[in-house]
Design a protein around this motif. Structure first.
Motif, PDB file in Angstrom:
ATOM      1  N   PRO A   1       2.374  11.249  -4.609  1.00 40.30           N
ATOM      2  CA  PRO A   1       1.335  10.690  -4.207  1.00 40.30           C
ATOM      3  C   PRO A   1       1.052  11.884  -2.584  1.00 40.30           C
ATOM      4  N   GLY A   2       0.388  12.226  -1.489  1.00 36.80           N
ATOM      5  CA  GLY A   2       0.207  13.248  -1.325  1.00 36.80           C
ATOM      6  C   GLY A   2      -0.039  14.473  -1.308  1.00 36.80           C
ATOM      7  N   GLN A   3      -0.701  15.234  -0.348  1.00 34.44           N
ATOM      8  CA  GLN A   3      -1.312  16.184   0.164  1.00 34.44           C
ATOM      9  C   GLN A   3      -0.082  17.296  -0.154  1.00 34.44           C
TER      10      GLN A   3
ATOM     11  N   MET B   1       0.945  -1.651   0.418  1.00 39.64           N
ATOM     12  CA  MET B   1      -0.524  -0.060   0.095  1.00 39.64           C
ATOM     13  C   MET B   1       0.883   1.277  -0.296  1.00 39.64           C
ATOM     14  N   GLU B   2       0.680   2.093  -0.468  1.00 40.41           N
ATOM     15  CA  GLU B   2       1.037   3.023  -0.803  1.00 40.41           C
ATOM     16  C   GLU B   2       1.588   4.469   0.360  1.00 40.41           C
ATOM     17  N   LYS B   3       2.552   4.782   1.134  1.00 35.64           N
ATOM     18  CA  LYS B   3       2.138   5.292   1.691  1.00 35.64           C
ATOM     19  C   LYS B   3       1.249   7.272   1.705  1.00 35.64           C
ATOM     20  N   LYS B   4       0.243   6.987   2.492  1.00 36.53           N
ATOM     21  CA  LYS B   4       0.673   8.664   3.075  1.00 36.53           C
ATOM     22  C   LYS B   4       1.441   9.611   2.576  1.00 36.53           C
ATOM     23  N   ALA B   5       2.098  11.067   2.063  1.00 35.87           N
ATOM     24  CA  ALA B   5       2.913  11.696   2.430  1.00 35.87           C
ATOM     25  C   ALA B   5       2.249  12.767   2.235  1.00 35.87           C
ATOM     26  N   LEU B   6       2.944  13.906   3.776  1.00 29.49           N
ATOM     27  CA  LEU B   6       2.089  15.293   3.518  1.00 29.49           C
ATOM     28  C   LEU B   6       2.911  15.744   3.228  1.00 29.49           C
ATOM     29  N   HIS B   7       3.496  16.828   2.113  1.00 26.40           N
ATOM     30  CA  HIS B   7       4.504  17.451   1.643  1.00 26.40           C
ATOM     31  C   HIS B   7       4.192  19.156   2.239  1.00 26.40           C
ATOM     32  N   ILE B   8       5.114  19.860   2.505  1.00 24.34           N
ATOM     33  CA  ILE B   8       4.802  21.045   2.900  1.00 24.34           C
ATOM     34  C   ILE B   8       5.892  21.895   2.719  1.00 24.34           C
TER      35      ILE B   8
END
Length: 310
Positions: free
Chosen positions: A24-26, A1-8
């Protein structure tokens, strides 16, 4: 499963680059310049927002509405960003980005459970010819930086929290002690040093960055104020100031240089300040803050590298 990343990500131009990588990620965009003006430790608190709005209005004519739209809205998103299993920080090597990064770490850790943090920071990687800021890297090099991102240890994050807290306090001397600490933030010590040197020099009343600008006037054939701005931006070292920030620096220094016969030259005051013949502390004194410290409440002693409280 793709790990969910938060990009700041620091700033809009770098965000555009990161978006093109299609990771991937927000993505949350950090649009602040916390290296200037007053800051309080509790990022996003009413006191924090009020102080920042006052400063940005006065210094850059940024309205309260604009601030809320561009920055506070992103903070709200960040506060709600819960279901991510790691955070990727995209921040450059300079003081401008580092102070923003410390605030971002402090804010996220205050509101969310502990998750791993990774750092993508400017650094010369194998196969790259020169040291460039992230926003100027070709896509393949930026992706390379992302793939080699640095995992931050708990100790690194605690150092980040402490440095942010000290930056927001009114004692720069305590901050200076952090220069010797080693961490996975390769450039943090250099940034703290650059910050400490922003207090007025005990002999002249101008700081290191301002002195560098006047040295450019002395040593380069500069034919216009616009060219001076270009030089000042190019040779500013670890500060990472933007055009509008550097324009404020030049405006503060305007008693020290003038345009004569298509050449920017030092005035007699400019020569006196560079030759350390006169101290201009009283003439330059203002009420500005850097973090939690009022700038002219302190002096920087270049010989001992100490900050002295007045």
């Amino acid at each position: 499963m793709e790990k969910k990343a938060l990009h700041i990500v620091n700033g809009d131009s770098l965000t555009e680059q990161v978006e093109e990588l299609d990771l991937p990620g927000q993505i949350i965009v950090w649009r602040e310049l916390l290296c200037e003006g007053p800051c309080v430790k509790e990022v996003g608190s009413l006191k924090f927002i009020r102080k920042r709005e006052e400063f940005l209005k006065e210094a850059y004519n940024i309205s309260s509405e604009e601030y809320k739209k561009r920055f506070v809205s992103q903070l709200k998103k960040l506060k709600k960003a819960k279901d991510y299993d790691h955070v990727v920080l995209w921040f450059e090597f300079d003081l401008f980005c580092h102070i923003n990064m410390l605030a971002a770490i402090s804010f996220y850790r205050e509101h969310q459970p502990k998750v791993p943090f990774y750092l993508v920071c400017s650094k010369r990687q194998k196969g790259e010819d020169e040291f460039l800021p992230l926003s100027r890297l070709p896509q393949k090099h930026l992706l390379n930086h992302f793939n080699k991102k640095i995992q931050l240890e708990e100790e690194d994050l605690e150092i980040a929290n402490l440095v942010w807290e000290l930056y927001c306090s009114n004692d720069p001397m305590k901050l200076k002690k952090q220069i010797k600490k080693t961490s996975n933030f390769e450039y943090l010590s250099s940034c703290i040093r650059a910050h400490i040197e922003r207090f007025p020099n005990s002999k002249t009343g101008i700081n290191s960055l301002e002195r560098n600008v006047l040295k450019l006037v002395e040593n380069q054939q500069i034919t216009s104020f616009n060219q001076l701005l270009g030089y000042a931006l190019q040779y500013q070292g670890y500060y990472g100031y933007s055009d509008s920030q550097m324009e404020r620096v030049l405006s503060k220094l305007s008693i020290f240089y003038a345009l004569e016969d298509n050449r920017v030259v030092l005035t007699s005051k400019g020569q006196d300040v560079l030759n350390q013949k006169k101290n201009f502390y009283q003439e330059l004194k203002n009420e500005e803050y850097l973090g939690g410290a009022r700038v002219f409440d302190f002096l920087y002693d270049a010989d001992s590298h100490k900050v002295l409280k007045l």
